[in-house]
Structures are given as C-alpha cells and as structure tokens.
Design an enzyme around this catalytic site. Sequence first.
Site, short mmCIF file in Angstrom:
data_model
loop_
_atom_site.label_atom_id
_atom_site.label_comp_id
_atom_site.label_asym_id
_atom_site.label_seq_id
_atom_site.Cartn_x
_atom_site.Cartn_y
_atom_site.Cartn_z
N HIS A 36 -23.97 9.82 44.90
CA HIS A 36 -23.02 10.73 44.25
C HIS A 36 -22.85 10.27 42.80
CE1 HIS A 36 -20.12 13.72 43.74
NE2 HIS A 36 -19.23 13.41 44.66
N ARG A 56 -14.03 14.35 36.34
CA ARG A 56 -15.26 14.94 36.87
C ARG A 56 -15.81 16.01 35.92
NH1 ARG A 56 -16.82 14.93 42.13
NH2 ARG A 56 -18.56 16.12 41.25
#
Length: 330
Positions: free
Chosen positions: A143, A308
């Site tokens: 990730h 993010r």
Amino acid sequence: MTSATAATIRHLVSIKDLSDDEFQILVNRAEHYKKIFKNNDVTDAQKNHLKLLGKTIALIFTKRSTRTRISSEGAAAFFGAQPMFLGKEDIQLGVNESFYDTTKVVSSMVSCIFARVNKHEDIQALCKDSAVPIINSLCDMYHPLQAICDMLTIKEHLGVSTSDKRLKITWIGDANNVINDMAIACLKLNMDVSIATPVGIEMDQTIVDAAKKICAKNGTSLELTHDSKLASKGAHVLVTDTFVSMGEEFAKEAKLKQFSGFQINNEHASLADPNFKFMHCLPRHHEEVTDDVFYGEHSIVFDEAENRLYAAMAAIDVFVINKGNFHDLK
C-alpha cells in the site's frame, strides 16, 4: 497519447522498489503540493491544472474505498485530468473479459491507472501489459500511497528522524500490506521500527530481508516481537490497522481471538514517548484501539487521512507528469 514500451514506463508498486532518495522525493513532493493546495493561490492552481488538462486517469477498483477514491479523484482533478472510476460493477473485468484485454483497452485511452485490487499478482499483470503508469492503490501485499502519506504526517508532527534524534515507530497488529510498505518507508527515512504481531503471525520474509538490507545500510533497526508492551516502550508513534481485512470476514471470530490483548490502549500509551502520536489508516474498528487513544490528544489520524490527497498528487506528479524521472525533481 504517445505509446511507450513496458521497459520505459515506471510504475509505483511498492516502496521497496524505490531508492531512499526516490522515496524522499515522493514525500517532499507531497509536502510541496500540500502547501500549494492550502495556499489557494489562483495562479498556482491554474498552472498545475494545465499539466494534465484534457487527459483521463482511470481508477480500477475491485475493493471499496473512501480515502483512496476521494484522494485519487481529487489529485487527478487538481492537475486538470478527468478521473474515471471503474468499479467491479462498471466494467467487464473478471466477468466477460480477461485482465489482459481490459488492461490493453483501458491503458490505450488514459494517462494513468490507479488500481485498488485484491491480489498483488493483479498489480503485476497490470504493469506487464499497461501502456501507461500503474499506481498501486492497494493490493494484498503493498500500500505505497499510504506509506507516502504516513511519512509526510510523521514529518509534520515529529520532524525528521536523524542519528541524534532517532524516531521509533511501533506497529501493533497484523502483518499486512500497510506495514509491509510502512516499515520499509520508515527505515529508508532513518527511523527505527518495532513490529508486534500475535503469536502465529509473522512478517513476510521478502519484506524482512529487504528491511534488513536497509538497516545495514542506514544504521536503523527492525524489531520483530509478539509482545505489544515491549514494542511500545519509547515509541514516538503507535500505529495499527484493521485486524480483519476485506475478504477475511469469514474468519473474523478466529482472528479477533488471535488478536486478544493487541488493542492499543492507555497502557501502551503510558509506555510510549510522552509526546507520542497515534496513527491509523482507517477505517477503524473498536477492537484495534480504544476511544481515548483514537480520539485523544495524541491522535493524528485525521491529519493522516487528509494527507492521502497529497500523496496521490505526488504520485501523479512523479510517475505521470514527469514520466518517472526523479532526477529533475531533486
């Protein structure tokens, strides 16, 4: 769109594929675009909006998402590209069309593909056959976007780790895709890492081997233990994630029993550095961390979530706009 051979395209698959300098550049670019975004300067916004104006960025998601979808679409729009969300109910992938055929078709029409999939093999297949950069937005092994955002968040709240001020990052939970990239990321940025997993759960050996090489080069340390209290001692960051990943719901009862005693609570907090921070990539479940830690004064989970967006901007900037050329971004 100019076609490119697979050998000339750089994809973002995992942090361990990047040099230390390359990863540092990605974190720096995330920080750079956060400043631009927060400044709300019209001139800067227009200049960046022209970089991919008229282009399309595809989001192939076979797993649902909140932060990944919002941040990926927002980052694409920031650079002027049209984000195109392709969920598992939207395209023929896995129903009437092979992975190869889908990849060839989609990549012929877009400038980049953000892929949030189940298996790491799916990411590898996309990279093999795609005509455009693949940004791994989560697979069962890695990730990387989360790791970029996490390092930016740590830098903002605790500063940079140095030999004189070595930060210790403690992970308490499963040996999963998030810690696989986060551990490598921390070690590359001169942080020490302690990972506590329940008995019977071990880190993937390829990650451990890669981590040990970085430790030997950078003088950092990796601790693997089944004692969450031991791992918490002196930690500057306590971090965890879901104990039951998407697709593992059938094993929830057994998993929660295995993770008994691994909920981060005030006892772990009392063992950590007085100025420790708590992180979680979300969504959070109560068995992973108590409310007083998750919502407490040491928690930076919502700053982490916002970052993010800037991690996705950095990925597009480096791998799409600059075609994987890190050298010009130093």
